[in-house]
Design an enzyme around this catalytic site. Sequence first.
Site, short mmCIF file in Angstrom:
data_model
loop_
_atom_site.label_atom_id
_atom_site.label_comp_id
_atom_site.label_asym_id
_atom_site.label_seq_id
_atom_site.Cartn_x
_atom_site.Cartn_y
_atom_site.Cartn_z
N SER A 190 0.85 -1.19 0.00
CA SER A 190 0.00 0.00 0.00
C SER A 190 0.88 1.24 0.00
O SER A 190 2.02 1.21 0.47
CB SER A 190 -0.88 0.03 1.26
OG SER A 190 -1.53 1.28 1.38
N TYR A 203 -2.46 -0.68 10.42
CA TYR A 203 -2.52 -1.04 8.99
C TYR A 203 -1.23 -0.66 8.27
O TYR A 203 -0.64 -1.47 7.54
CB TYR A 203 -3.72 -0.33 8.36
CG TYR A 203 -3.88 -0.55 6.88
CD1 TYR A 203 -4.46 -1.71 6.38
CD2 TYR A 203 -3.44 0.41 5.96
CE1 TYR A 203 -4.61 -1.91 5.01
CE2 TYR A 203 -3.59 0.22 4.59
CZ TYR A 203 -4.17 -0.94 4.12
OH TYR A 203 -4.31 -1.13 2.77
P1 NAD Z 1 -11.95 -5.32 -0.31
O1 NAD Z 1 -12.66 -5.17 0.97
O2 NAD Z 1 -12.78 -5.34 -1.54
O3 NAD Z 1 -11.05 -6.62 -0.28
C1 NAD Z 1 -10.43 -7.09 0.88
C2 NAD Z 1 -10.81 -8.54 1.04
O4 NAD Z 1 -10.05 -9.09 2.10
C3 NAD Z 1 -12.26 -8.77 1.41
O5 NAD Z 1 -13.07 -8.87 0.28
C4 NAD Z 1 -12.19 -10.06 2.19
O6 NAD Z 1 -12.59 -11.14 1.39
C5 NAD Z 1 -10.74 -10.23 2.53
N1 NAD Z 1 -10.55 -10.44 3.97
C6 NAD Z 1 -10.50 -9.52 4.93
N2 NAD Z 1 -10.36 -10.12 6.13
C7 NAD Z 1 -10.31 -11.46 5.89
C8 NAD Z 1 -10.18 -12.61 6.70
N3 NAD Z 1 -10.00 -12.51 8.03
N4 NAD Z 1 -10.19 -13.82 6.10
C9 NAD Z 1 -10.34 -13.94 4.77
N5 NAD Z 1 -10.47 -12.88 3.94
C10 NAD Z 1 -10.45 -11.66 4.51
O7 NAD Z 1 -10.89 -4.12 -0.35
P2 NAD Z 1 -9.60 -3.88 -1.29
O8 NAD Z 1 -9.28 -2.45 -1.10
O9 NAD Z 1 -9.78 -4.41 -2.64
O10 NAD Z 1 -8.46 -4.68 -0.53
C11 NAD Z 1 -7.56 -5.55 -1.19
C12 NAD Z 1 -6.14 -5.27 -0.74
O11 NAD Z 1 -5.74 -4.00 -1.22
C13 NAD Z 1 -5.94 -5.24 0.77
O12 NAD Z 1 -4.76 -5.92 1.11
C14 NAD Z 1 -5.77 -3.77 1.05
O13 NAD Z 1 -5.01 -3.54 2.20
C15 NAD Z 1 -5.06 -3.33 -0.21
N6 NAD Z 1 -5.06 -1.90 -0.45
C16 NAD Z 1 -6.23 -1.25 -0.68
C17 NAD Z 1 -6.20 0.11 -0.90
C18 NAD Z 1 -7.47 0.86 -1.14
O14 NAD Z 1 -7.42 2.08 -1.14
N7 NAD Z 1 -8.58 0.22 -1.34
C19 NAD Z 1 -5.00 0.80 -0.91
C20 NAD Z 1 -3.83 0.11 -0.67
C21 NAD Z 1 -3.87 -1.24 -0.45
#
Ligand code: NAD
Length: 298
Positions: A190, A203
């Site tokens: 991230s 985080y």
């Molecule tokens: P999202 O909520 O759509 O996806 C995250 C997924 O993580 C969830 O759908 C869920 O299935 C899974 N998850 C969470 N806790 C869990 C658990 N205990 N067991 C099994 N599965 C679990 O959100 P996203 O933003 O697409 O997140 C995907 C990745 O991207 C994450 O690692 C997040 O940290 C990273 N990220 C997101 C952003 C942003 O701005 N959205 C920025 C930087 C990094």
Amino acid sequence: MATDQYDFADPRTRYRSISPPVQHQTEPGLQSEMTPVPDLGEDTYRGSGRLQGRRALITGGDSGIGGAVAIAYAREGADVAISYLPSEESDAKHIVDLIEAAGRTALAVPGDVRDSVYCRSLVAATVEGLGGLDIVVSNAGKQVFVERIEDLSDEQFADTMHTNVFAAFWIVKAAVPHLAPGSTIIVTASLEAYKQLPFLLDYATTKGAINTFSKALAQQLAPRGIRVNAVAPGPTWTALQVTDGFPPDMLPEYGKDSPLGRSGQPAELAPAYVFLASAESSYVIGETLNVNGGSPTP
Ligand code: NAD
Ligand code: MG
């Protein structure tokens, strides 16, 4: 609206600049209930055979970035296993349907990645269900804002560590014995690893850890012909943001401070994961591909 990811377009307006209304769901949230619903490239991602015949495992593949990657991988010719929490079944079904519509095999393996036993069974189920494994995308993540360290519970700190760091370790450790030379591992770091919001202490710490994990592991596995890389997204409109990942009252301004002036859509992340999974990136190892709308990183 562009017809696919290759259309010549102004990046400021290629995707809509959104001002999401204040909204809230309990973790992990359902993407289908968000306003607006994130764009995973359902109508736009066009494959060109870049991952023909590969077998991929994507954690958190039901929604957001992982969901967009699942759609892209399937349209590039890969069979795809996704993991997610049981409460996300309806979001997962949307992705499974799209993988199958691309003519590929979809495997849905719900469970909790904070549990090492599940992580190992997830890898085993994928190898069994897809007949092997060539691409591992560790992407499931937890993000819950807390303003003051005194209010950050030991339980949340441990939960964030287990979801974002331990799970990657458990899954990759279980997967490596199945990975032939040419296979690829991609973790989701991230922008928070480099530019921290003060209310994302736990985080941001995990994202620094996972970024470093990918660089050390990359050097360990390169001599074995397995490439490890990271993608570091910036502000991307996903369910994480409406489940206390970001203060609800700040959602209308989400991502507007990025140099591009808007948040990203999951569809804009998928091509980075395709590039790092595909053989075209054969000399790219231990790299972090920043997809963040223009924020400088080290
Ligand atoms: P999202 O909520 O759509 O996806 C995250 C997924 O993580 C969830 O759908 C869920 O299935 C899974 N998850 C969470 N806790 C869990 C658990 N205990 N067991 C099994 N599965 C679990 O959100 P996203 O933003 O697409 O997140 C995907 C990745 O991207 C994450 O690692 C997040 O940290 C990273 N990220 C997101 C952003 C942003 O701005 N959205 C920025 C930087 C990094
Ligand atoms: Mg989800």
